[in-house]
Motif scaffolding. Structure first.
Motif, PDB file in Angstrom:
ATOM      1  N   ILE A   9     -25.154   9.913  -4.103  1.00 20.91           N
ATOM      2  CA  ILE A   9     -24.670   8.855  -5.003  1.00 20.91           C
ATOM      3  C   ILE A   9     -23.198   9.075  -5.328  1.00 20.91           C
ATOM      4  O   ILE A   9     -22.390   8.129  -5.332  1.00 20.91           O
ATOM      5  CB  ILE A   9     -25.521   8.833  -6.291  1.00 20.91           C
ATOM      6  N   PHE A  10     -22.828  10.318  -5.589  1.00 21.63           N
ATOM      7  CA  PHE A  10     -21.427  10.635  -5.878  1.00 21.63           C
ATOM      8  C   PHE A  10     -20.542  10.329  -4.671  1.00 21.63           C
ATOM      9  O   PHE A  10     -19.438   9.785  -4.812  1.00 21.63           O
ATOM     10  CB  PHE A  10     -21.305  12.105  -6.270  1.00 21.63           C
ATOM     11  N   ALA A  11     -21.012  10.649  -3.471  1.00 23.64           N
ATOM     12  CA  ALA A  11     -20.227  10.389  -2.258  1.00 23.64           C
ATOM     13  C   ALA A  11     -19.992   8.893  -2.071  1.00 23.64           C
ATOM     14  O   ALA A  11     -18.885   8.468  -1.682  1.00 23.64           O
ATOM     15  CB  ALA A  11     -20.951  10.970  -1.043  1.00 23.64           C
ATOM     16  N   VAL A  12     -21.000   8.079  -2.354  1.00 23.55           N
ATOM     17  CA  VAL A  12     -20.839   6.622  -2.280  1.00 23.55           C
ATOM     18  C   VAL A  12     -19.765   6.162  -3.271  1.00 23.55           C
ATOM     19  O   VAL A  12     -18.927   5.312  -2.958  1.00 23.55           O
ATOM     20  CB  VAL A  12     -22.178   5.914  -2.553  1.00 23.55           C
ATOM     21  N   GLY A  13     -19.789   6.753  -4.476  1.00 20.36           N
ATOM     22  CA  GLY A  13     -18.779   6.413  -5.478  1.00 20.36           C
ATOM     23  C   GLY A  13     -17.378   6.801  -5.038  1.00 20.36           C
ATOM     24  O   GLY A  13     -16.412   6.071  -5.290  1.00 20.36           O
ATOM     25  N   LEU A  36     -19.031  -5.406  -7.286  1.00 17.03           N
ATOM     26  CA  LEU A  36     -19.886  -4.402  -6.649  1.00 17.03           C
ATOM     27  C   LEU A  36     -19.149  -3.077  -6.520  1.00 17.03           C
ATOM     28  O   LEU A  36     -19.742  -2.007  -6.725  1.00 17.03           O
ATOM     29  CB  LEU A  36     -20.325  -4.894  -5.262  1.00 17.03           C
ATOM     30  N   ASN A  37     -17.842  -3.126  -6.219  1.00 16.87           N
ATOM     31  CA  ASN A  37     -17.074  -1.893  -6.074  1.00 16.87           C
ATOM     32  C   ASN A  37     -17.010  -1.121  -7.388  1.00 16.87           C
ATOM     33  O   ASN A  37     -17.132   0.109  -7.412  1.00 16.87           O
ATOM     34  CB  ASN A  37     -15.667  -2.203  -5.574  1.00 16.87           C
ATOM     35  N   GLU A  38     -16.829  -1.843  -8.497  1.00 20.46           N
ATOM     36  CA  GLU A  38     -16.834  -1.194  -9.822  1.00 20.46           C
ATOM     37  C   GLU A  38     -18.179  -0.527 -10.102  1.00 20.46           C
ATOM     38  O   GLU A  38     -18.233   0.596 -10.608  1.00 20.46           O
ATOM     39  CB  GLU A  38     -16.562  -2.228 -10.910  1.00 20.46           C
ATOM     40  N   VAL A  39     -19.246  -1.235  -9.786  1.00 22.63           N
ATOM     41  CA  VAL A  39     -20.586  -0.704 -10.037  1.00 22.63           C
ATOM     42  C   VAL A  39     -20.823   0.551  -9.212  1.00 22.63           C
ATOM     43  O   VAL A  39     -21.365   1.551  -9.714  1.00 22.63           O
ATOM     44  CB  VAL A  39     -21.652  -1.769  -9.723  1.00 22.63           C
ATOM     45  N   LEU A  40     -20.400   0.534  -7.933  1.00 28.05           N
ATOM     46  CA  LEU A  40     -20.592   1.698  -7.074  1.00 28.05           C
ATOM     47  C   LEU A  40     -19.808   2.900  -7.584  1.00 28.05           C
ATOM     48  O   LEU A  40     -20.301   4.034  -7.575  1.00 28.05           O
ATOM     49  CB  LEU A  40     -20.176   1.364  -5.634  1.00 28.05           C
ATOM     50  N   ILE A  41     -18.571   2.667  -8.041  1.00 24.89           N
ATOM     51  CA  ILE A  41     -17.775   3.771  -8.595  1.00 24.89           C
ATOM     52  C   ILE A  41     -18.429   4.315  -9.859  1.00 24.89           C
ATOM     53  O   ILE A  41     -18.533   5.535 -10.057  1.00 24.89           O
ATOM     54  CB  ILE A  41     -16.338   3.300  -8.894  1.00 24.89           C
ATOM     55  N   THR A  42     -18.903   3.416 -10.706  1.00 25.61           N
ATOM     56  CA  THR A  42     -19.563   3.831 -11.954  1.00 25.61           C
ATOM     57  C   THR A  42     -20.815   4.649 -11.674  1.00 25.61           C
ATOM     58  O   THR A  42     -21.020   5.724 -12.250  1.00 25.61           O
ATOM     59  CB  THR A  42     -19.921   2.586 -12.790  1.00 25.61           C
ATOM     60  N   VAL A  43     -21.651   4.149 -10.780  1.00 18.68           N
ATOM     61  CA  VAL A  43     -22.871   4.881 -10.422  1.00 18.68           C
ATOM     62  C   VAL A  43     -22.522   6.223  -9.795  1.00 18.68           C
ATOM     63  O   VAL A  43     -23.177   7.245 -10.045  1.00 18.68           O
ATOM     64  CB  VAL A  43     -23.748   4.029  -9.473  1.00 18.68           C
ATOM     65  N   ALA A  72     -16.161   4.253  -2.555  1.00 21.92           N
ATOM     66  CA  ALA A  72     -15.791   3.026  -3.254  1.00 21.92           C
ATOM     67  C   ALA A  72     -14.462   3.201  -3.983  1.00 21.92           C
ATOM     68  O   ALA A  72     -13.617   2.272  -4.002  1.00 21.92           O
ATOM     69  CB  ALA A  72     -16.886   2.631  -4.245  1.00 21.92           C
ATOM     70  N   TYR A  73     -14.236   4.399  -4.558  1.00 19.96           N
ATOM     71  CA  TYR A  73     -12.967   4.620  -5.244  1.00 19.96           C
ATOM     72  C   TYR A  73     -11.790   4.650  -4.267  1.00 19.96           C
ATOM     73  O   TYR A  73     -10.702   4.166  -4.582  1.00 19.96           O
ATOM     74  CB  TYR A  73     -12.981   5.927  -6.045  1.00 19.96           C
ATOM     75  N   LEU A  74     -11.999   5.214  -3.080  1.00 23.68           N
ATOM     76  CA  LEU A  74     -10.930   5.236  -2.083  1.00 23.68           C
ATOM     77  C   LEU A  74     -10.522   3.812  -1.700  1.00 23.68           C
ATOM     78  O   LEU A  74      -9.333   3.526  -1.486  1.00 23.68           O
ATOM     79  CB  LEU A  74     -11.376   6.021  -0.851  1.00 23.68           C
ATOM     80  N   ARG A  75     -11.493   2.905  -1.644  1.00 23.51           N
ATOM     81  CA  ARG A  75     -11.165   1.481  -1.394  1.00 23.51           C
ATOM     82  C   ARG A  75     -10.312   0.935  -2.528  1.00 23.51           C
ATOM     83  O   ARG A  75      -9.328   0.229  -2.291  1.00 23.51           O
ATOM     84  CB  ARG A  75     -12.443   0.657  -1.258  1.00 23.51           C
ATOM     85  N   GLN A  76     -10.703   1.268  -3.768  1.00 20.90           N
ATOM     86  CA  GLN A  76      -9.923   0.789  -4.922  1.00 20.90           C
ATOM     87  C   GLN A  76      -8.542   1.423  -4.945  1.00 20.90           C
ATOM     88  O   GLN A  76      -7.552   0.768  -5.271  1.00 20.90           O
ATOM     89  CB  GLN A  76     -10.670   1.117  -6.223  1.00 20.90           C
ATOM     90  N   PHE A  77      -8.451   2.716  -4.598  1.00 25.47           N
ATOM     91  CA  PHE A  77      -7.161   3.414  -4.589  1.00 25.47           C
ATOM     92  C   PHE A  77      -6.188   2.757  -3.600  1.00 25.47           C
ATOM     93  O   PHE A  77      -4.992   2.638  -3.877  1.00 25.47           O
ATOM     94  CB  PHE A  77      -7.371   4.879  -4.217  1.00 25.47           C
ATOM     95  N   ILE A  78      -6.713   2.318  -2.467  1.00 22.67           N
ATOM     96  CA  ILE A  78      -5.862   1.699  -1.441  1.00 22.67           C
ATOM     97  C   ILE A  78      -5.499   0.258  -1.808  1.00 22.67           C
ATOM     98  O   ILE A  78      -4.334  -0.142  -1.731  1.00 22.67           O
ATOM     99  CB  ILE A  78      -6.568   1.742  -0.071  1.00 22.67           C
TER     100      ILE A  78
END
Length: 385
Positions: free
Chosen positions: A22-26, A352-359, A29-35
């Protein structure tokens, strides 16, 4: 001591693997947001805080709630909480780490995170919130390590740790109080600008935090040899009941003050939250769910028979956590921005990206908690042999 987290059964490693995944998925998702930037979130100019900051608000309370077992045990010598104090500190540590991680992912320029410490502004609540959170994390790491090492070696804790433990009690209150000041000090946001916000935060914290501790104790009793004791869990359930009742009272007081005064800049936020404005009602079902759940759960918690039944108590504690997560998290934070000071209504919905980072961040926190609890349980089981 720490090597005990590196050994365990298949069930233990399965649990760690799930949280790690779950952390790896987050992280992905954060790397997508960072870019790409915060354009991947549902945030906007009118609603700059959303799901991430909502988790900060909720988890600061969870971290602060460790005081509810530390204070009775160390200040009033309540022996029934002897087995629980270390678990309270174990919950506080990942909670604070998650709080700071949510702030990190919420920043559009994460490289500027340390500017709060490198270029402090002493009249800024943000600086003091950063300071008290870092201090509280250091206190819990130190207290947990020293007291549990003493327990493992079957000796009394060193005398110098007692003043630090006593210091952690007001410090726990301060982290949620300063967090409340972040919101209540914003004069352009009348929904938050109330002197009762800090007490309301503490009341909800002292309901949600002990509820999570009860759930952890029930989980450990089911899958390990650890048993916190009926008296300790019963007393925690009473604390949850009183805190839940106080929180409901504070919400009612807030509503009376805003609605009876009939000042539009106060009433509009509550109208949006409970009824919607001009067809904009994204949070209405969430808030009604939260309030109805809170009232129902509180009514059951008032019954001693429900509190003494572990199965019922588990469901009630889940209800407390969910209802307060909705009310104190997403509804409280987002509604502070709707309507805007110019009376614009810009609704917010997490992507969805926010939710994945949060989870993913919760996966990190649960993985840390699993490691810490594994150390505690292993040492105590070895002492029972």
């Amino acid at each position: 001591m720490f090597e005990k987290a590196l050994t365990g059964s298949r069930r233990y490693w399965t649990l760690v693997g799930i949280f790690g995944f779950i952390f790896a998925v987050g992280v992905i998702a954060y790397l997508r947001q960072f870019i790409a930037g915060l354009v991947l979130t549902g945030l906007s100019r009118d609603v700059p805080w959303g799901l991430y900051i909502a988790q900060l608000t909720f988890l600061v309370g969870v971290a602060a709630s460790a005081v509810m077992v530390v204070l009775p045990y160390y200040l009033h010598d309540y022996k029934a909480f002897g087995k629980l104090t270390i678990l309270g500190e174990m919950i506080a540590i990942p909670s604070v780490i998650m709080c700071m991680t949510f702030v990190f992912v919420d920043m559009g320029q994460p490289s500027r995170v340390m500017n709060v410490a490198l270029h402090p502004t002493l009249n800024s609540p943000m600086f003091w919130d950063f300071t008290v959170l870092m201090g509280y994390l250091a206190l819990n790491l130190l207290i947990g390590y020293v007291t549990f090492t003493a327990e493992m070696n079957e000796v009394a804790p060193p005398k110098w740790i007692k003043p630090i433990i006593l210091l952690s009690i007001p410090w726990a209150v301060s982290i949620h109080t300063v967090t409340a000041f972040l919101y209540s000090g914003l004069e352009a946001r009348p929904f938050w600008m109330t002197a009762i916000l800090a007490p309301r935060f503490l009341a909800s914290a002292f309901a949600a935090g002990p509820s999570l501790l009860i759930l952890l104790c029930l989980f450990l009793k089911t899958f390990t040899k650890f048993d916190a004791g009926k008296q300790a869990i019963g007393k925690l359930a009473q604390i949850v009941t009183y805190a839940m009742g106080i929180n409901l009272f504070f919400v009612a007081v807030e509503m009376f003050t805003a609605l009876y005064s009939d000042m539009p800049h106060h009433t509009d936020h509550f109208k949006y939250l409970f009824l919607g404005i001009h067809g904009k009602d994204a949070l209405v079902p969430w808030m009604w769910t939260s309030q109805i759940m809170s009232i129902v759960v509180f009514a059951f918690l008032l019954q001693p028979a429900a509190r003494s039944n572990n199965k019922w108590l588990g469901f009630l504690c889940v209800g407390v956590v969910v209802s307060l997560w909705i009310e104190k998290g997403l509804c409280l934070i987002v509604t502070g921005f709707i309507p805007s000071p110019l009376h614009h209504i810009t609704e917010y919905a997490p992507t969805l990206n926010e939710v994945l980072i949060t989870v993913g961040i919760y996966g990190l926190g649960l993985m840390i908690l699993t490691f810490l609890v594994k150390i505690v349980i292993t040492v105590r089981e070895e002492k029972m042999l």
